[in-house]
Design a protein around this motif. Structure first.
Motif, PDB file in Angstrom:
ATOM      1  N   GLU A   1       0.829  -1.208   0.000  1.00  0.00           N
ATOM      2  CA  GLU A   1       0.000   0.000   0.000  1.00  0.00           C
ATOM      3  C   GLU A   1       0.864   1.258   0.000  1.00  0.00           C
ATOM      4  O   GLU A   1       0.561   2.229  -0.698  1.00  0.00           O
ATOM      5  N   ALA A   2       1.953   1.244   0.755  1.00  0.00           N
ATOM      6  CA  ALA A   2       2.864   2.391   0.765  1.00  0.00           C
ATOM      7  C   ALA A   2       3.531   2.557  -0.600  1.00  0.00           C
ATOM      8  O   ALA A   2       3.699   3.685  -1.088  1.00  0.00           O
ATOM      9  N   TRP A   3       3.897   1.435  -1.214  1.00  0.00           N
ATOM     10  CA  TRP A   3       4.536   1.480  -2.532  1.00  0.00           C
ATOM     11  C   TRP A   3       3.558   2.042  -3.563  1.00  0.00           C
ATOM     12  O   TRP A   3       3.926   2.872  -4.399  1.00  0.00           O
TER      13      TRP A   3
ATOM     14  N   ALA B   1       1.030   4.072  -3.000  1.00  0.00           N
ATOM     15  CA  ALA B   1       0.883   5.504  -2.725  1.00  0.00           C
ATOM     16  C   ALA B   1       2.096   6.279  -3.244  1.00  0.00           C
ATOM     17  O   ALA B   1       1.955   7.386  -3.787  1.00  0.00           O
ATOM     18  N   PHE B   2       3.281   5.697  -3.109  1.00  0.00           N
ATOM     19  CA  PHE B   2       4.499   6.326  -3.625  1.00  0.00           C
ATOM     20  C   PHE B   2       4.417   6.482  -5.139  1.00  0.00           C
ATOM     21  O   PHE B   2       4.696   7.554  -5.679  1.00  0.00           O
ATOM     22  N   GLU B   3       4.020   5.407  -5.827  1.00  0.00           N
ATOM     23  CA  GLU B   3       3.935   5.459  -7.292  1.00  0.00           C
ATOM     24  C   GLU B   3       2.881   6.465  -7.747  1.00  0.00           C
ATOM     25  O   GLU B   3       3.078   7.163  -8.744  1.00  0.00           O
ATOM     26  N   GLU B   4       1.760   6.554  -7.036  1.00  0.00           N
ATOM     27  CA  GLU B   4       0.731   7.528  -7.388  1.00  0.00           C
ATOM     28  C   GLU B   4       1.227   8.947  -7.135  1.00  0.00           C
ATOM     29  O   GLU B   4       0.920   9.859  -7.903  1.00  0.00           O
ATOM     30  N   GLY B   5       2.000   9.138  -6.075  1.00  0.00           N
ATOM     31  CA  GLY B   5       2.516  10.462  -5.749  1.00  0.00           C
ATOM     32  C   GLY B   5       3.605  10.921  -6.700  1.00  0.00           C
ATOM     33  O   GLY B   5       3.678  12.105  -7.046  1.00  0.00           O
ATOM     34  N   VAL B   6       4.444  10.005  -7.127  1.00  0.00           N
ATOM     35  CA  VAL B   6       5.544  10.340  -8.030  1.00  0.00           C
ATOM     36  C   VAL B   6       5.027  10.586  -9.440  1.00  0.00           C
ATOM     37  O   VAL B   6       5.585  11.381 -10.186  1.00  0.00           O
ATOM     38  N   GLY B   7       3.948   9.904  -9.777  1.00  0.00           N
ATOM     39  CA  GLY B   7       3.406  10.054 -11.133  1.00  0.00           C
ATOM     40  C   GLY B   7       4.199   9.258 -12.133  1.00  0.00           C
ATOM     41  O   GLY B   7       4.447   9.711 -13.246  1.00  0.00           O
ATOM     42  N   GLY B   8       4.599   8.054 -11.738  1.00  0.00           N
ATOM     43  CA  GLY B   8       5.401   7.205 -12.616  1.00  0.00           C
ATOM     44  C   GLY B   8       4.615   6.584 -13.747  1.00  0.00           C
ATOM     45  O   GLY B   8       5.176   5.909 -14.587  1.00  0.00           O
ATOM     46  N   GLY B   9       3.315   6.774 -13.773  1.00  0.00           N
ATOM     47  CA  GLY B   9       2.509   6.227 -14.854  1.00  0.00           C
ATOM     48  C   GLY B   9       1.583   5.134 -14.343  1.00  0.00           C
ATOM     49  O   GLY B   9       1.794   4.549 -13.286  1.00  0.00           O
ATOM     50  N   ASP B  10       0.551   4.909 -15.134  1.00  0.00           N
ATOM     51  CA  ASP B  10      -0.438   3.903 -14.753  1.00  0.00           C
ATOM     52  C   ASP B  10       0.142   2.500 -14.769  1.00  0.00           C
ATOM     53  O   ASP B  10      -0.303   1.634 -14.020  1.00  0.00           O
ATOM     54  N   ASP B  11       1.133   2.257 -15.639  1.00  0.00           N
ATOM     55  CA  ASP B  11       1.714   0.918 -15.702  1.00  0.00           C
ATOM     56  C   ASP B  11       2.484   0.581 -14.429  1.00  0.00           C
ATOM     57  O   ASP B  11       2.479  -0.568 -13.989  1.00  0.00           O
ATOM     58  N   ARG B  12       3.114   1.547 -13.817  1.00  0.00           N
ATOM     59  CA  ARG B  12       3.829   1.314 -12.550  1.00  0.00           C
ATOM     60  C   ARG B  12       2.838   1.012 -11.427  1.00  0.00           C
ATOM     61  O   ARG B  12       3.035   0.107 -10.639  1.00  0.00           O
ATOM     62  N   VAL B  13       1.767   1.793 -11.345  1.00  0.00           N
ATOM     63  CA  VAL B  13       0.750   1.585 -10.313  1.00  0.00           C
ATOM     64  C   VAL B  13       0.078   0.229 -10.531  1.00  0.00           C
ATOM     65  O   VAL B  13      -0.150  -0.530  -9.580  1.00  0.00           O
TER      66      VAL B  13
ATOM     67  N   GLY C   1       1.410  -2.348 -11.923  1.00  0.00           N
ATOM     68  CA  GLY C   1       2.386  -3.381 -11.562  1.00  0.00           C
ATOM     69  C   GLY C   1       2.387  -3.663 -10.071  1.00  0.00           C
ATOM     70  O   GLY C   1       2.503  -4.818  -9.646  1.00  0.00           O
ATOM     71  N   VAL C   2       2.242  -2.620  -9.278  1.00  0.00           N
ATOM     72  CA  VAL C   2       2.179  -2.803  -7.824  1.00  0.00           C
ATOM     73  C   VAL C   2       0.847  -3.437  -7.438  1.00  0.00           C
ATOM     74  O   VAL C   2       0.787  -4.322  -6.588  1.00  0.00           O
ATOM     75  N   GLU C   3      -0.233  -3.011  -8.089  1.00  0.00           N
ATOM     76  CA  GLU C   3      -1.549  -3.559  -7.764  1.00  0.00           C
ATOM     77  C   GLU C   3      -1.662  -5.031  -8.126  1.00  0.00           C
ATOM     78  O   GLU C   3      -2.424  -5.762  -7.508  1.00  0.00           O
ATOM     79  N   LYS C   4      -0.893  -5.491  -9.113  1.00  0.00           N
ATOM     80  CA  LYS C   4      -0.887  -6.913  -9.457  1.00  0.00           C
ATOM     81  C   LYS C   4      -0.301  -7.748  -8.327  1.00  0.00           C
ATOM     82  O   LYS C   4      -0.597  -8.933  -8.203  1.00  0.00           O
ATOM     83  N   LYS C   5       0.535  -7.146  -7.514  1.00  0.00           N
ATOM     84  CA  LYS C   5       1.154  -7.852  -6.391  1.00  0.00           C
ATOM     85  C   LYS C   5       0.277  -7.845  -5.143  1.00  0.00           C
ATOM     86  O   LYS C   5       0.561  -8.546  -4.182  1.00  0.00           O
TER      87      LYS C   5
END
Length: 132
Positions: free
Chosen positions: A54-56, A58-70, A72-76
Motif C-alpha cells: 500500500e505504501a509502494w 501511494a508512492f507510485e501515485e505520488g511520483v506520477g510514474g505512470g499507470d503501468d507502474r501503479v 504493476g504494484v496492484e498486481k502484487k
C-alpha cells in the motif's frame, strides 16, 4: 562506496532535476528488496507485506510514474479472504470458531491448485442440495 555517494550528492546539488529520477529508481529498488525480504525471511508477515504494498502504491501515485507502474504494484496486491479457525479452552476442549481475515497473494494462488477443485466441489454440492 563513499566516493560514489559523494559524487551522487554533488550531482544532485548541481542539477536537482536529474537527481530526481535516480532517487525514484532507488526508492523503487528499496521497495522491491523489502518485499522480497519479507516474502523470503518472514512468510507469515502477510499484514506487513500488505502495508508495504500500500505504501509502494501511494508512492507510485505520488511520483506520477505512470499507470503501468501503479498497475504493476496492484498486481502484487493480495486478495482478502475471511476464514475460520477453531478456538480451544485452556484444558483443550473446543470452544467454537473464530473468524479472521487472511491474505492470498497472487504467487500463492498458483501453489495451491487444489483450491479450485475444492471450490468446484462446493459449488456442485450447493447445486445438488438446491435441486433436491
Amino acid at each position: 562506496a563513499q566516493r560514489r555517494a559523494a559524487a551522487e550528492e554533488a550531482a544532485a546539488a548541481a542539477d536537482p532535476e536529474e537527481a530526481e529520477p535516480r532517487r525514484v529508481e532507488r526508492a523503487r529498488g528499496v521497495y522491491e528488496r523489502a518485499l522480497r525480504s519479507l516474502k523470503e525471511n518472514q512468510p507469515d508477515a502477510k499484514e506487513e507485506r500488505v502495508m508495504l504494498l500500500e505504501a509502494w502504491r501511494a508512492f507510485e501515485e505520488g511520483v506520477g510514474g505512470g499507470d503501468d507502474r501503479v498497475a504493476g504494484v496492484e498486481k502484487k496486491m493480495p486478495r482478502r479472504v475471511k476464514r475460520k479457525r477453531p478456538i480451544y479452552t485452556e484444558d483443550g476442549t473446543p470452544a467454537g470458531q473464530e473468524e479472521y481475515y487472511d491474505y492470498i497473494f497472487p504467487e500463492e494462488q498458483g501453489a495451491s491448485p487444489n483450491l479450485k477443485i475444492l471450490e468446484a466441489a462446493y459449488k456442485w454440492k450447493r447445486q445438488k442440495t438446491g435441486d433436491e
